[in-house]
Design a protein around this motif. Structure first.
Motif, PDB file in Angstrom:
ATOM      1  N   ARG A   1      30.602  66.942  76.292  1.00  0.00           N
ATOM      2  CA  ARG A   1      29.925  66.477  77.307  1.00  0.00           C
ATOM      3  C   ARG A   1      29.497  64.616  76.911  1.00  0.00           C
ATOM      4  NH1 ARG A   1      28.293  69.924  80.290  1.00  0.00           N
ATOM      5  NH2 ARG A   1      26.660  70.594  79.215  1.00  0.00           N
ATOM      6  N   HIS A   2      28.898  64.741  75.630  1.00  0.00           N
ATOM      7  CA  HIS A   2      28.422  63.505  75.009  1.00  0.00           C
ATOM      8  C   HIS A   2      29.404  62.665  74.395  1.00  0.00           C
ATOM      9  CE1 HIS A   2      24.057  65.172  74.601  1.00  0.00           C
ATOM     10  NE2 HIS A   2      24.263  64.951  75.761  1.00  0.00           N
ATOM     11  N   ARG A   3      30.750  63.327  74.379  1.00  0.00           N
ATOM     12  CA  ARG A   3      31.658  62.638  73.548  1.00  0.00           C
ATOM     13  C   ARG A   3      31.377  62.150  72.277  1.00  0.00           C
ATOM     14  NH1 ARG A   3      33.748  64.705  77.698  1.00  0.00           N
ATOM     15  NH2 ARG A   3      34.823  63.749  79.474  1.00  0.00           N
ATOM     16  N   ASN A   4      30.338  62.969  71.546  1.00  0.00           N
ATOM     17  CA  ASN A   4      29.919  62.362  70.263  1.00  0.00           C
ATOM     18  C   ASN A   4      30.553  63.278  69.214  1.00  0.00           C
ATOM     19  OD1 ASN A   4      27.722  62.546  68.047  1.00  0.00           O
ATOM     20  ND2 ASN A   4      27.109  61.027  69.226  1.00  0.00           N
ATOM     21  N   VAL A   5      31.160  62.504  68.252  1.00  0.00           N
ATOM     22  CA  VAL A   5      31.838  63.134  67.095  1.00  0.00           C
ATOM     23  C   VAL A   5      30.894  63.743  66.177  1.00  0.00           C
ATOM     24  CG1 VAL A   5      33.339  62.644  65.026  1.00  0.00           C
ATOM     25  CG2 VAL A   5      34.209  61.726  67.222  1.00  0.00           C
ATOM     26  N   LEU A   6      29.954  63.254  65.860  1.00  0.00           N
ATOM     27  CA  LEU A   6      28.947  63.924  64.934  1.00  0.00           C
ATOM     28  C   LEU A   6      28.322  65.053  65.335  1.00  0.00           C
ATOM     29  CD1 LEU A   6      27.094  60.641  63.402  1.00  0.00           C
ATOM     30  CD2 LEU A   6      28.908  61.950  62.413  1.00  0.00           C
TER      31      LEU A   6
ATOM     32  N   GLN B   1      40.086  55.622  63.782  1.00  0.00           N
ATOM     33  CA  GLN B   1      39.177  54.308  63.429  1.00  0.00           C
ATOM     34  C   GLN B   1      37.994  54.506  64.142  1.00  0.00           C
ATOM     35  OE1 GLN B   1      41.648  51.194  63.105  1.00  0.00           O
ATOM     36  NE2 GLN B   1      42.282  51.463  61.013  1.00  0.00           N
ATOM     37  N   ASP B   2      38.262  54.749  65.674  1.00  0.00           N
ATOM     38  CA  ASP B   2      37.026  54.847  66.470  1.00  0.00           C
ATOM     39  C   ASP B   2      36.216  56.143  65.960  1.00  0.00           C
ATOM     40  OD1 ASP B   2      37.647  53.102  68.543  1.00  0.00           O
ATOM     41  OD2 ASP B   2      39.573  54.415  68.962  1.00  0.00           O
ATOM     42  N   ILE B   3      36.779  57.356  65.496  1.00  0.00           N
ATOM     43  CA  ILE B   3      35.921  58.102  65.187  1.00  0.00           C
ATOM     44  C   ILE B   3      35.184  57.895  63.868  1.00  0.00           C
ATOM     45  CG2 ILE B   3      36.148  60.737  64.055  1.00  0.00           C
ATOM     46  CD1 ILE B   3      38.351  61.093  66.073  1.00  0.00           C
ATOM     47  N   GLY B   4      35.997  57.342  63.021  1.00  0.00           N
ATOM     48  CA  GLY B   4      35.075  56.770  61.801  1.00  0.00           C
ATOM     49  C   GLY B   4      34.146  55.757  61.914  1.00  0.00           C
ATOM     50  N   ALA B   5      34.285  55.108  63.007  1.00  0.00           N
ATOM     51  CA  ALA B   5      33.227  54.018  63.361  1.00  0.00           C
ATOM     52  C   ALA B   5      31.952  54.943  63.851  1.00  0.00           C
ATOM     53  CB  ALA B   5      33.782  53.064  64.562  1.00  0.00           C
ATOM     54  N   GLN B   6      32.280  55.607  64.806  1.00  0.00           N
ATOM     55  CA  GLN B   6      31.131  56.545  65.210  1.00  0.00           C
ATOM     56  C   GLN B   6      30.500  57.201  64.207  1.00  0.00           C
ATOM     57  OE1 GLN B   6      31.354  59.870  68.142  1.00  0.00           O
ATOM     58  NE2 GLN B   6      32.414  58.292  69.648  1.00  0.00           N
ATOM     59  N   GLN B   7      31.067  57.857  63.223  1.00  0.00           N
ATOM     60  CA  GLN B   7      30.522  58.649  62.206  1.00  0.00           C
ATOM     61  C   GLN B   7      29.820  57.772  61.286  1.00  0.00           C
ATOM     62  OE1 GLN B   7      34.260  60.349  60.906  1.00  0.00           O
ATOM     63  NE2 GLN B   7      33.147  62.250  60.809  1.00  0.00           N
ATOM     64  N   THR B   8      30.025  56.262  61.124  1.00  0.00           N
ATOM     65  CA  THR B   8      29.273  55.497  60.296  1.00  0.00           C
ATOM     66  C   THR B   8      28.226  54.607  61.012  1.00  0.00           C
ATOM     67  OG1 THR B   8      30.984  53.878  60.246  1.00  0.00           O
ATOM     68  CG2 THR B   8      31.170  55.214  58.485  1.00  0.00           C
ATOM     69  N   GLY B   9      28.250  54.888  62.363  1.00  0.00           N
ATOM     70  CA  GLY B   9      27.165  53.872  63.264  1.00  0.00           C
ATOM     71  C   GLY B   9      27.736  52.538  63.134  1.00  0.00           C
ATOM     72  N   LEU B  10      29.137  52.171  62.878  1.00  0.00           N
ATOM     73  CA  LEU B  10      29.693  50.910  63.153  1.00  0.00           C
ATOM     74  C   LEU B  10      30.361  50.712  64.215  1.00  0.00           C
ATOM     75  CD1 LEU B  10      30.925  50.492  59.512  1.00  0.00           C
ATOM     76  CD2 LEU B  10      28.658  49.453  60.228  1.00  0.00           C
TER      77      LEU B  10
END
Length: 117
Positions: free
Chosen positions: A65-70, A94-103
Motif C-alpha cells: 500500500r505504501h509502495r515503499n521498497v525498504l 534506478q527508482d528503487i535504488g534512489a528510494q533505498q538510498t534516500g536520494l
C-alpha cells in the motif's frame, strides 16, 4: 573447524537469506506473477483481492500500500521480484535504488556515474 562463517550485518541493510526468503515467499510469489501482463492488469483492477489471493500478511500488505521498497524488503521481498511490482507503476531499478538510498532518481544516477570514475 566450522564451515559456516558469521556474517557481519551492514547497518540499515536487510540481508536476504533463507529466513527472509521464507518470510517473503507469498510476496515474492505474487511479484513473480507480474511477469504476465494479465496479472499486472488484475492487480491494478483489484489490489486487495490480488494480495489476498497470494496470502500476503498485514506487514506485506501495508508495504504494498505504501509502495515503499525498504518496507517491502523488510517484509521479505527480494529486489529482483520487487522490480516486477515497481514496473506496474513505471518505476525501474534506478527508482528503487534512489528510494533505498534516500536520494532522488537524478541524484542516484549521478552517484552511479561518479562511482564509475
Amino acid at each position: 573447524m566450522s564451515t559456516t562463517s558469521a556474517r557481519q550485518p551492514v547497518p540499515g541493510t536487510t540481508i536476504f537469506d533463507g529466513e527472509q526468503a521464507r518470510k517473503g515467499y507469498a510476496l515474492n510469489k505474487m511479484c513473480y506473477s507480474f511477469n504476465d501482463a494479465a496479472n499486472r492488469k488484475a492487480f491494478v483492477a483489484d489490489e486487495d483481492g490480488y494480495c489476498a489471493k497470494y496470502g500476503l500478511n498485514a506487514l506485506q500488505r501495508e508495504a504494498i500500500r505504501h509502495r515503499n521498497v525498504l518496507e517491502l524488503i523488510e517484509a521479505g521481498g527480494n529486489a529482483y521480484y520487487l522490480a516486477k511490482f515497481a514496473g506496474i507503476f513505471g518505476l525501474d531499478m534506478q527508482d528503487i535504488g534512489a528510494q533505498q538510498t534516500g536520494l532522488t532518481k537524478e541524484q542516484f544516477k549521478a552517484k552511479l556515474l561518479a562511482a564509475r570514475g
